[in-house]
Scaffold this active site. Structure first.
Site, PDB file in Angstrom:
ATOM      1  N   MET A  30      57.295 -87.701  -4.570  1.00 21.69           N
ATOM      2  CA  MET A  30      55.983 -87.198  -4.199  1.00 21.69           C
ATOM      3  C   MET A  30      55.602 -88.062  -3.081  1.00 21.69           C
ATOM      4  SD  MET A  30      53.808 -85.891  -6.944  1.00 21.69           S
ATOM      5  CE  MET A  30      52.440 -86.627  -7.167  1.00 21.69           C
ATOM      6  N   GLY A  31      56.835 -88.794  -2.861  1.00 25.21           N
ATOM      7  CA  GLY A  31      56.720 -89.097  -1.291  1.00 25.21           C
ATOM      8  C   GLY A  31      55.626 -90.216  -1.394  1.00 25.21           C
ATOM      9  N   TYR A  32      55.873 -90.434  -0.278  1.00 20.33           N
ATOM     10  CA  TYR A  32      55.051 -91.688   0.362  1.00 20.33           C
ATOM     11  C   TYR A  32      55.466 -93.049  -0.560  1.00 20.33           C
ATOM     12  CZ  TYR A  32      50.761 -94.212   2.709  1.00 20.33           C
ATOM     13  OH  TYR A  32      49.808 -94.285   4.333  1.00 20.33           O
ATOM     14  N   HIS A  34      57.161 -96.598  -1.647  1.00 21.78           N
ATOM     15  CA  HIS A  34      56.714 -97.878  -1.766  1.00 21.78           C
ATOM     16  C   HIS A  34      58.288 -98.557  -2.210  1.00 21.78           C
ATOM     17  CE1 HIS A  34      55.332 -97.355  -5.340  1.00 21.78           C
ATOM     18  NE2 HIS A  34      54.349 -96.361  -5.090  1.00 21.78           N
ATOM     19  N   GLU A  35      57.452 -99.688  -2.828  1.00 25.62           N
ATOM     20  CA  GLU A  35      58.866-100.777  -3.548  1.00 25.62           C
ATOM     21  C   GLU A  35      59.403-100.107  -5.008  1.00 25.62           C
ATOM     22  OE1 GLU A  35      58.131-104.820  -2.389  1.00 25.62           O
ATOM     23  OE2 GLU A  35      57.183-104.334  -0.734  1.00 25.62           O
ATOM     24  N   HIS A  37      59.445 -96.771  -6.466  1.00 20.59           N
ATOM     25  CA  HIS A  37      60.289 -96.034  -5.771  1.00 20.59           C
ATOM     26  C   HIS A  37      61.495 -96.334  -5.341  1.00 20.59           C
ATOM     27  CE1 HIS A  37      56.566 -94.015  -4.194  1.00 20.59           C
ATOM     28  NE2 HIS A  37      57.071 -93.180  -5.257  1.00 20.59           N
ATOM     29  N   ASP A 151      54.594 -94.830 -15.001  1.00 21.66           N
ATOM     30  CA  ASP A 151      53.979 -93.183 -15.790  1.00 21.66           C
ATOM     31  C   ASP A 151      54.625 -93.192 -16.718  1.00 21.66           C
ATOM     32  OD1 ASP A 151      52.751 -92.126 -13.037  1.00 21.66           O
ATOM     33  OD2 ASP A 151      54.425 -93.273 -12.941  1.00 21.66           O
ATOM     34  N   ILE A 177      56.940-101.587 -10.542  1.00 20.48           N
ATOM     35  CA  ILE A 177      57.027-103.451  -9.703  1.00 20.48           C
ATOM     36  C   ILE A 177      55.746-103.052  -9.469  1.00 20.48           C
ATOM     37  CG2 ILE A 177      57.969-103.628  -7.177  1.00 20.48           C
ATOM     38  CD1 ILE A 177      60.085-103.653  -9.514  1.00 20.48           C
ATOM     39  N   SER A 186      51.103 -98.300  -6.275  1.00 26.71           N
ATOM     40  CA  SER A 186      51.105 -96.468  -6.176  1.00 26.71           C
ATOM     41  C   SER A 186      50.765 -96.095  -4.905  1.00 26.71           C
ATOM     42  CB  SER A 186      49.451 -96.431  -7.496  1.00 26.71           C
ATOM     43  OG  SER A 186      49.193 -94.923  -6.916  1.00 26.71           O
TER      44      SER A 186
HETATM   45  P1  AMP Z   1      55.364 -90.104  -7.906  1.00 32.28           P
HETATM   46  O1  AMP Z   1      56.512 -91.007  -6.288  1.00 32.28           O
HETATM   47  O2  AMP Z   1      53.922 -91.089  -8.041  1.00 32.28           O
HETATM   48  O3  AMP Z   1      55.328 -89.252  -8.340  1.00 32.28           O
HETATM   49  O4  AMP Z   1      56.259 -91.779  -8.673  1.00 32.28           O
HETATM   50  C1  AMP Z   1      58.103 -91.478  -8.539  1.00 32.28           C
HETATM   51  C2  AMP Z   1      58.484 -92.107  -9.469  1.00 32.28           C
HETATM   52  O5  AMP Z   1      58.240 -93.252  -8.930  1.00 32.28           O
HETATM   53  C3  AMP Z   1      58.266 -92.203 -11.114  1.00 32.28           C
HETATM   54  O6  AMP Z   1      59.261 -92.352 -11.781  1.00 32.28           O
HETATM   55  C4  AMP Z   1      57.301 -93.544 -10.509  1.00 32.28           C
HETATM   56  O7  AMP Z   1      57.277 -93.431 -12.409  1.00 32.28           O
HETATM   57  C5  AMP Z   1      58.246 -94.083 -10.076  1.00 32.28           C
HETATM   58  N1  AMP Z   1      56.945 -95.252  -9.419  1.00 32.28           N
HETATM   59  C6  AMP Z   1      55.959 -95.255  -8.993  1.00 32.28           C
HETATM   60  N2  AMP Z   1      55.357 -96.802  -8.997  1.00 32.28           N
HETATM   61  C7  AMP Z   1      55.866 -97.499  -9.460  1.00 32.28           C
HETATM   62  C8  AMP Z   1      55.545 -98.952  -9.581  1.00 32.28           C
HETATM   63  N3  AMP Z   1      54.934 -99.204  -9.119  1.00 32.28           N
HETATM   64  N4  AMP Z   1      56.947 -98.980 -10.421  1.00 32.28           N
HETATM   65  C9  AMP Z   1      57.685 -98.347 -10.275  1.00 32.28           C
HETATM   66  N5  AMP Z   1      58.003 -98.086 -10.447  1.00 32.28           N
HETATM   67  C10 AMP Z   1      57.163 -96.698  -9.875  1.00 32.28           C
END
Ligand code: AMP
Length: 282
Positions: A30-32, A34-35, A37, A151, A177, A186
């Site tokens: 969903m963007g924004y 970080h490490e 992703h 998640d 991470i 997050s």
């Molecule tokens: P999101 O952008 O929050 O929907 O996350 C996109 C993907 O990145 C999902 O598969 C999340 O589980 C993964 N993700 C988000 N935060 C982390 C993290 N701290 N460590 C590993 N994977 C992450």
């Protein structure tokens, strides 16, 4: 790196790669970024010839009182990070591109699984996730797709969906991470003020406490959950949504610690809802 805004552009490019015999990995986000992703992109680059990442804040996975409008966005920064990690194509569609007029088809798991843990307070969340991920799978037709263990319920649900609908895509789960002090990375951490950022450490501290108890031989899941909850409850800025021990596949509650049990939590720090978890490996 190619930036594609339409489904057709993505299809044309991926099909050209496939004709050359190249394998394709997908990292939905969903963007924004970080490490956390970035680690998924790195893993896809390691395992696949080409990597596609999607950046799309998916409205159907947000409830009416959630943070869809305020969800942080910085597409330029996202592109810069994706490019340095070796992503080949970023798919950045509009809401209209993903949800055409009259949209009425959803993918929903019909079991208790999406109703547990986060599903208790977010009843339509996983229907939105399954729907958008199904669409991304149809658009990109990847060989592999990469998701974070952060998640954990989402990962288990996507594995179920891929099996049930014979999607023929390998799902790769990647480790959580963390910041150097333990907080799981997050996009929502950006909502925290200074005091809340400090208070948010109770989540990872509770995870580490739970892991230590299990490593020391504790096999009563309720006792592990109680100890973790008690630790979080000491923090005045924290309000527990849930701390639960569940079967790692079905997400149903368990009382005994066994291999692959998932111990997961959601905790409000001020108004920000954060999640963290660990999987038991005996
Ligand atoms: P999101 O952008 O929050 O929907 O996350 C996109 C993907 O990145 C999902 O598969 C999340 O589980 C993964 N993700 C988000 N935060 C982390 C993290 N701290 N460590 C590993 N994977 C992450």
């Amino acid at each position: 790196m190619i930036i594609a805004e339409t489904i057709q552009e993505v299809r044309d490019q991926v099909r050209a790669w496939k004709r050359e015999g190249l394998s394709v990995g997908l990292v939905p986000t969903m963007g924004y970024l970080h490490e956390g992703h970035a680690s998924l992109v790195e893993e896809s680059v390691r395992q696949c010839d080409r990597t596609v990442s999607s950046v799309f804040v998916n409205p159907t996975q947000f409830g009416p009182n959630e943070d869809l409008e305020t969800y942080p966005r910085d597409f330029e920064h996202d592109c810069a990070l994706l490019e340095t990690k070796g992503c080949d194509l970023v798919f950045h569609p509009s809401v209209e591109e993903m949800y055409p007029d009259g949209f009425a088809t959803y993918v929903e798991i019909q079991s208790e699984m999406p109703k547990q843990l986060c599903g208790k307070t977010r009843p339509i969340h996983f229907r939105g996730v399954c729907t958008v991920v199904s669409k991304l799978f149809h658009i990109v037709e990847p060989d592999k797709a990469f998701f974070g263990q952060k998640d954990a319920q989402q990962l288990a649900i996507i594995r179920r969906m891929v099996t049930d609908l014979s999607m023929g895509i390998t799902i790769v789960g990647c480790p959580i991470i963390r910041e150097s002090d333990g907080l799981a990375k997050s996009s929502r951490n950006t909502y925290l003020n200074e005091a809340e950022r400090k208070a948010a450490l109770v989540l990872s501290q509770a995870v580490f406490l739970g892991q230590r108890l299990v490593a020391e031989g504790e096999r009563d899941a309720d006792r592990v959950v109680a100890a973790m909850s008690a630790h979080i409850a000491k923090e005045p800025l924290a309000r527990i949504d849930y701390v639960s021990a569940v079967d790692g596949m079905t997400m149903l509650p368990v009382h005994e610690i066994e291999n692959d049990v998932l111990i997961a939590m959601a905790v409000y720090i001020g108004k920000t809802r954060l999640i963290d978890n660990f999987s038991v490996k005996l």
